[in-house]
Design a protein around this motif. Structure first.
Motif, short mmCIF file in Angstrom:
data_model
loop_
_atom_site.label_atom_id
_atom_site.label_comp_id
_atom_site.label_asym_id
_atom_site.label_seq_id
_atom_site.Cartn_x
_atom_site.Cartn_y
_atom_site.Cartn_z
N GLY A 14 0.81 -1.22 0.00
CA GLY A 14 0.00 0.00 0.00
C GLY A 14 0.84 1.27 0.00
O GLY A 14 0.31 2.38 -0.06
N GLN A 15 2.19 1.12 0.08
CA GLN A 15 3.06 2.28 0.10
C GLN A 15 3.08 2.95 -1.28
O GLN A 15 3.42 2.34 -2.28
N LYS A 16 2.68 4.25 -1.32
CA LYS A 16 2.72 5.01 -2.57
C LYS A 16 4.13 5.49 -2.82
O LYS A 16 4.70 6.21 -2.00
N ALA A 17 4.75 5.10 -3.93
CA ALA A 17 6.13 5.49 -4.20
C ALA A 17 6.22 6.56 -5.29
O ALA A 17 7.06 7.46 -5.22
N HIS A 36 14.83 13.65 -1.62
CA HIS A 36 15.20 13.06 -0.34
C HIS A 36 15.07 11.55 -0.36
O HIS A 36 14.41 10.99 -1.25
N SER A 37 15.64 10.90 0.63
CA SER A 37 15.47 9.47 0.80
C SER A 37 13.98 9.16 0.90
O SER A 37 13.25 9.85 1.62
N GLY A 38 13.52 8.19 0.15
CA GLY A 38 12.10 7.84 0.16
C GLY A 38 11.27 8.60 -0.86
O GLY A 38 10.07 8.37 -0.98
N ALA A 39 11.89 9.52 -1.62
CA ALA A 39 11.15 10.33 -2.60
C ALA A 39 10.70 9.53 -3.81
O ALA A 39 9.79 9.95 -4.53
N GLY A 40 11.35 8.37 -4.05
CA GLY A 40 10.93 7.53 -5.18
C GLY A 40 12.00 7.33 -6.26
O GLY A 40 11.70 6.74 -7.30
N LYS A 41 13.22 7.76 -6.00
CA LYS A 41 14.27 7.68 -7.02
C LYS A 41 14.55 6.23 -7.44
O LYS A 41 14.57 5.92 -8.63
N SER A 42 14.77 5.37 -6.44
CA SER A 42 15.07 3.96 -6.77
C SER A 42 13.89 3.32 -7.49
O SER A 42 14.08 2.54 -8.43
N THR A 43 12.69 3.65 -7.06
CA THR A 43 11.50 3.09 -7.70
C THR A 43 11.43 3.50 -9.16
O THR A 43 11.16 2.67 -10.04
N LEU A 44 11.72 4.77 -9.44
CA LEU A 44 11.70 5.25 -10.82
C LEU A 44 12.71 4.46 -11.67
O LEU A 44 12.40 4.02 -12.77
P1 ADP Z 1 14.43 6.72 -2.84
O1 ADP Z 1 15.21 5.89 -3.80
O2 ADP Z 1 14.21 8.13 -3.34
O3 ADP Z 1 15.00 6.71 -1.46
P2 ADP Z 1 12.44 4.62 -3.02
O4 ADP Z 1 12.00 4.53 -4.43
O5 ADP Z 1 13.42 3.63 -2.51
O6 ADP Z 1 12.96 6.11 -2.76
O7 ADP Z 1 11.17 4.57 -2.07
C1 ADP Z 1 9.99 5.34 -2.31
C2 ADP Z 1 8.94 4.89 -1.30
O8 ADP Z 1 8.53 3.57 -1.60
C3 ADP Z 1 9.44 4.86 0.13
O9 ADP Z 1 8.35 5.22 0.96
C4 ADP Z 1 9.83 3.43 0.33
O10 ADP Z 1 9.74 3.06 1.68
C5 ADP Z 1 8.80 2.70 -0.51
N1 ADP Z 1 9.33 1.44 -1.07
C6 ADP Z 1 10.42 1.30 -1.85
N2 ADP Z 1 10.59 0.01 -2.20
C7 ADP Z 1 9.57 -0.66 -1.62
C8 ADP Z 1 9.18 -2.04 -1.62
N3 ADP Z 1 9.86 -2.96 -2.28
N4 ADP Z 1 8.08 -2.37 -0.91
C9 ADP Z 1 7.37 -1.45 -0.26
N5 ADP Z 1 7.68 -0.15 -0.22
C10 ADP Z 1 8.76 0.24 -0.89
#
Ligand code: ADP
Ligand code: ADP
Length: 222
Positions: A14-17, A36-44
């Motif tokens: 349910g975490q919105k990324a 910032h950390s948690g902003a969604g960079k890795s997800t992108l």
């Molecule tokens: P960043 O790279 O900018 O630090 P992330 O993309 O890692 O950001 O994370 C964005 C959000 O998604 C954060 O709230 C993180 O906790 C959440 N998140 C990232 N990966 C997962 C995952 N595999 N499952 C659940 N939540 C995730």
């Protein structure tokens, strides 16, 4: 090269990324991705490399609509992307040559072609002559270069880097950035996720900024 249209990602818990993200990275462009950390960079970056899939919107990579690429074709798509991580995930019990050769071995290249390409990639990152070394014998900056050589050894048109300088001092960080510049000059599109605002400020590239999963400032340029 990369186009996001109204892209959203919600993780299974349910975490919105990412929410309604739009941006365009042109072929041959180099840009930074920050926030910032948690902003969604890795997800992108994971959506681009199809490690994760979007819940809504469209992701186009190299002319392909990712949603229309069947799972069996994903490895082929990924071959066009060189991915660089902060912790370079090198095999410490193998030589530098073997580490860099890995993607080519997986693709089934001949030994002669592998030697030629590995040598070229190591020249590019300034590690000529270190083929036989074990990564454990190298400095942090050199290890990061091995990781970069491995990512570029099959000449991908797109290079993604996730906090590539996270463990390095400012001088080494700048050297790594110069290396990305070189790869960009050689024709690759490059997207670099980083917290390092000082480093970004010293370079002349466009910066895409994520804040709580939303893209700021990107629309005016895309
Ligand atoms: P960043 O790279 O900018 O630090 P992330 O993309 O890692 O950001 O994370 C964005 C959000 O998604 C954060 O709230 C993180 O906790 C959440 N998140 C990232 N990966 C997962 C995952 N595999 N499952 C659940 N939540 C995730
Ligand atoms: P960074 O800020 O350097 O991107 P994170 O601490 O956000 O690193 O994430 C590190 C790894 O853990 C990433 O692969 C991310 O997808 C994963 N992750 C982050 N948050 C969560 C979460 N809430 N649940 C599961 N995995 C997560």
């Amino acid at each position: 090269m990369i186009r996001f249209e109204q892209v959203s990602k919600i993780y299974p818990g349910g975490q919105k990324a990412l929410s309604g993200v739009n941006f365009h990275l042109k072929k041959g462009e180099m840009a930074f991705l920050t926030g910032h950390s948690g902003a969604g960079k890795s997800t992108l970056l994971k959506l681009i490399s199809v490690i994760e899939r979007a819940n809504a919107g469209r992701v186009h990579i190299n002319g392909h609509d990712i949603a229309k690429v069947p799972p069996s074709q994903v490895p082929y798509l990924r071959r066009d992307i060189g991915i660089i991580f902060q912790n370079h995930q090198l095999l410490m019990d193998r030589s530098v040559h073997e580490n860099v050769a890995l993607p080519l071995v997986i693709e089934g290249f001949s030994q002669a072609e592998i030697n030629k390409r590995v040598s070229g990639a190591l020249d590019m990152v300034g590690l000529h002559g270190k083929e036989k070394h074990n990564p454990i014998m190298l400095s942090g900056g050199e290890q990061q270069r091995v990781g970069i050589a491995r990512a570029i050894v099959n000449k991908p048109p797109l290079i993604l880097a996730d906090e590539p300088t996270g463990n390095l001092d400012p001088k080494l960080s700048m050297d790594i950035m110069k290396l990305f510049e070189l790869l960009n000059d050689a024709g690759s599109s490059v997207l670099i996720a980083t917290h390092d605002l000082g480093l970004i400020a010293r370079m002349k590239y466009r910066t895409l900024t994520l804040k709580h999963g939303r893209m700021l400032y990107a629309e005016e340029h895309s």
